[in-house]
Structure formats: structure tokens, C-alpha cells
Design an enzyme around this catalytic site. Structure first.
Site, PDB file in Angstrom:
ATOM      1  CG  ASP A 188      -7.883  -2.662  -2.167  1.00  0.00           C
ATOM      2  OD1 ASP A 188      -8.812  -2.290  -2.132  1.00  0.00           O
ATOM      3  OD2 ASP A 188      -6.793  -2.649  -2.269  1.00  0.00           O
TER       4      ASP A 188
ATOM      5  CG  HIS B 229      -2.582   1.109   1.056  1.00  0.00           C
ATOM      6  ND1 HIS B 229      -1.126   2.499   1.476  1.00  0.00           N
ATOM      7  CD2 HIS B 229      -3.590   0.878   0.720  1.00  0.00           C
ATOM      8  CE1 HIS B 229      -3.029   3.233   1.359  1.00  0.00           C
ATOM      9  NE2 HIS B 229      -3.968   1.564   1.113  1.00  0.00           N
TER      10      HIS B 229
END
Length: 428
Positions: free
Chosen positions: A363, A305
Site C-alpha cells: 500500500d 502488515h
């Protein structure tokens, strides 16, 4: 003792104040840098730039921390519900029982949309991407609800905020129904926020629809996990649009448009596509080899991320939610989940991924979970928009109510042609 930073450029030296937040790194205030030195800073992607002052969400990417108004995300997702989180983000405090009852009541009774909006949908092709429909419909809300577009009026700001939180799930469900060719389903006031949304998506006129409480709770948790995430691309877009004085419906539509990007809201869709391409656990070693090959362009989606350099705090809750949904839906042997679990095991034990801090993010599991709930891939980002609406509104409202806010105007490092004179076409 007041802290300051010294900046020297050429023969000019200036002291700039260093500001400290309640938690987090110090910030060098460079607001007067240009006026005092004639120089700008250069920071592509704003990696080291605080674009605003905010008291809503805090992220510590190195420690894997996400706080809404000071509350850890795991506590809110496991112990509260989405509308409680909405109240917290908007008003700064968790509601009392009476405040929550009032807040829930007002949101519930704003869920219907103007009947003319149903005809508005007919202007879209049946196969239009749901996010394209959402951008258009949310932007059009300003035409249907023009009595709440005066951003200088606190009452109108409040009404617009409640309308957006309440009506965007209805528009999202209508977008889904339009996409699959089924009639729109009106909201019901006796259902909670998430159960109401599921019913509007999956009920049909020919039979009664009973909301599965396990699925409703799982989706509610997903909404909480995605409600806000500090100054990300879409939130920054909402703030920038709002800084011009644009009405709140236009600002949220701008946020939805930004969220549509595959590097932002479409990340869970990309992660699911990657798992599908891998296919089976047997194919993972070859896939991992391609990821490690510098000459290959294969990317590991759903890992790492931009902000989190540690494990995404939302990923643990999302993993738990994923298993709950698969168990409830009777999905015991899901090839995608098998691939996901083996990829996670490798990423958490292989030195290549550990060194690069490529941990699973939210995700990674959300795509599998939403697929198991029955949502098509094209709806994933729409669901993200439903969840993030309250964060966008809270950030927009905070900016509008800040007496020091100004219209956003980033500067640039110009690298084009220097001044030159026009040459008549006959002499070129």
C-alpha cells in the site's frame, strides 16, 4: 505416524488430530472439541484459526512469501499478465497458449453490461463515493443476470464467474465516469483486459484515446499483485456469505463492502494521505518522533502488515512499478515520492522500526502510483476490488465445490447478563 494433540479441560482429556498441509504450519483439528468437552476455543480476529482448507494462495509472513497455486508472486507479476493469473487462480494451472486464447476471448466478450444498468447509475448522487456505487451495482447484477445464480449448477457457476471477472472493470469504469460527470465508454474487444479498462476510464467521445502501454502494463502488474491474499477479511466475508447459499453476485458485493474498510482496502489511501500530511522531507524527523512517542496517536501508514513479519514481497515490485509510472508520466520531482523514499530509508535502517518489523508494504507505493496514473483517491479501493474479484470468485468456487462445506457459524464467549426473569413495567 499420525500426529495428535492432547487437550485437557477439568477431568476430561481428549486427543485431537493434527493435520499437515503441503507447506506451512500444522493445524490442530478441533472440530469435535465442543461435542467431546462442551468447550469452545476463543480466538479474536482468528489469529490462530484456520477457517477452511484451500489450495489457492499460500503466505509465509515470516519469510515474506506469497504464492498463487505454488507460483511466487514476483514471477507471475514480472513474466505473466493478469488474465493468465485469473486462469491460474480459477483452474489451478497456468493455461496453455490455446487455453489462454480461449479464456481471454470469453472474458473479452463478456465485458459489456446490460444497457439498463446505465440507467441504474442515475439513482446515485453525483458525489456518491465510488465504493458505495460499486456495492450497489455489483449486488444488482443478480437482478440483471438471474440466469447464472443457481450455485448448484456447475455451468451457471462458470458463467457467473466469467461475468464477474469481465464486467466488474466495466462497472468500475462507469463508476469513475459517473463520478467525474463524463459519458460512459463502451468496451472494445480488440484491446486487452487492462488497456480496455484504462480506455473506458479515460477516453471521451470528442477525441481518440491511445492507451499508453507502459501504464497499461503497470496497472496489469498491480492487478496481479492484488488478485488474492489468502483468508483476509473480504475473502472470509465472501466465503461466509457464500456458505449460506447466497448467489455469487451478492457474495462479491459483500466482499466489496468489507474491502471498503480503511483497515483493509483503504490502506493505500491512508498511506497517501499520510505522505501528504508530512508534506516535505524536512518534516519527516518531527513526524517520526511523534510515531515513536507512546503518548501520541500518530500512526505510520503503509508500513508493517498483519500477516507479513518481513518485507512484503509485493512491495518490491510495487516500488519498481511506481518508478516506471512516474518516469513515463514525466514526474521527476514528486514531493510525495521524496517523502516516501526517505521514510522507507529510515524504516529499513532505524532500530525502532527494525525491531518492530515495520517494513514498507504494498500500500505504501500503490497510492503514489495510482495517483500518478490520474485516478482520484476515492477510486483506489475500487481498483483493488477489480483486482481482487478473481480471488474472491476462486475462493467462493472452491468452497461451493467442497462436499464437506457447511454454513459458517462462529461461536462466542458470552459475557452478558445471566438468565433473569421479566419484571412488569409497573414494578421497574
Amino acid at each position: 505416524m499420525t500426529k495428535s494433540a492432547t487437550f485437557q479441560i477439568g477431568d476430561k482429556t481428549i486427543d485431537m488430530p493434527v493435520r499437515s498441509g503441503s507447506i506451512g504450519p500444522d493445524v490442530v483439528d478441533i472440530a469435535k472439541l465442543y461435542s467431546q468437552t462442551g468447550a469452545f476455543t476463543y480466538d479474536p480476529g482468528f489469529m490462530s484459526t484456520a477457517s477452511c482448507e484451500s489450495g489457492i494462495t499460500y503466505i509465509d509472513g515470516d519469510a515474506g512469501v506469497l504464492l498463487y497455486r505454488g507460483y511466487p508472486i514476483d514471477q507471475l507479476a514480472e513474466q505473466g499478465d493478469f488474465l493468465e493469473t485469473c486462469h491460474l487462480l480459477l483452474h489451478g494451472e497456468l493455461p496453455t497458449a490455446a487455453q489462454k486464447a480461449d479464456f481471454d476471448y470469453r472474458v473479452t466478450r463478456h465485458t459489456m453490461v446490460h444497457e439498463q444498468m446505465a440507467r441504474f447509475f442515475q439513482g446515485f448522487r453525483r458525489d456518491a463515493h465510488p465504493m458505495a456505487v460499486m456495492v450497489g451495482c455489483v449486488g444488482a447484477m443478480a437482478a440483471f443476470y438471474h440466469d447464472s445464480t443457481d450455485i448448484t449448477d456447475p455451468y451457471q457457476r462458470m458463467v457467473a464467474s466469467m461475468r464477474l471477472i469481465a464486467k466488474i472493470p466495466t462497472l468500475a469504469a462507469m463508476t469513475y465516469k459517473y463520478n467525474v460527470g463524463q459519458p460512459f465508454v463502451y468496451p472494445k474487444n480488440d484491446l486487452d483486459y487492462t488497456s480496455n479498462f484504462l480506455r473506458m476510464c479515460y477516453a471521451v467521445p470528442c477525441e481518440e484515446y491511445k492507451v499508453n502501454p507502459v501504464i497499461a502494463r503497470a496497472l496489469d502488474r498491480i492487478f496481479i499483485l492484488h488478485a488474492d491474499h489468502e483468508q483476509n477479511a473480504s475473502t472470509s466475508t465472501v466465503r461466509l456469505a457464500g456458505s449460506s447459499g447466497a448467489n455469487p453476485f451478492a457474495c462479491i458485493a459483500a466482499g466489496i463492502a468489507c474491502l471498503w474498510g480503511p483497515a483493509h482496502g483503504g490502506a493505500n489511501e491512508a498511506a497517501l494521505a499520510m505522505l501528504g500530511e508530512i508534506g516535505t522531507v524536512d518534516n519527516i524527523p518531527a513526524f517520526i518522533a511523534k510515531v515513536k512517542d507512546k503518548s501520541d496517536h500518530t500512526r505510520l501508514m503503509g508500513f508493517g502488515h498483519r500477516v507479513y513479519k518481513n518485507y512484503d514481497p509485493r512491495a518490491t515490485l510495487m516500488q519498481k512499478t511506481c518508478h516506471e509510472v512516474l518516469a513515463e508520466m514525466g514526474i521527476k520531482d514528486d514531493p510525495l515520492l521524496d517523502v516516501a523514499m526517505e521514510l522507507e530509508r529510515i524504516a529499513l535502517s532505524d532500530e525502532y522500526f527494525i525491531e518492530r518489523r515495520l517494513y514498507p508494504n504494498v500500500d505504501f507505493y500503490s497510492g503514489i502510483t495510482l495517483k500518478a496514473m490520474g485516478f482520484p483517491v476515492s477510486m483506489f479501493t475500487v481498483l483493488f476490488a477489480v483486482a481482487r474479484t478473481v480471488g474472491w470468485i476462486a475462493q467462493w468456487k472452491e468452497m461451493i465445490e467442497d462436499p464437506s462445506y457447511k454454513i459458517g457459524r462462529p461461536r462466542q464467549l458470552y459475557t452478558g447478563a445471566p438468565r433473569r426473569d421479566y419484571t412488569p413495567i409497573s414494578k421497574r
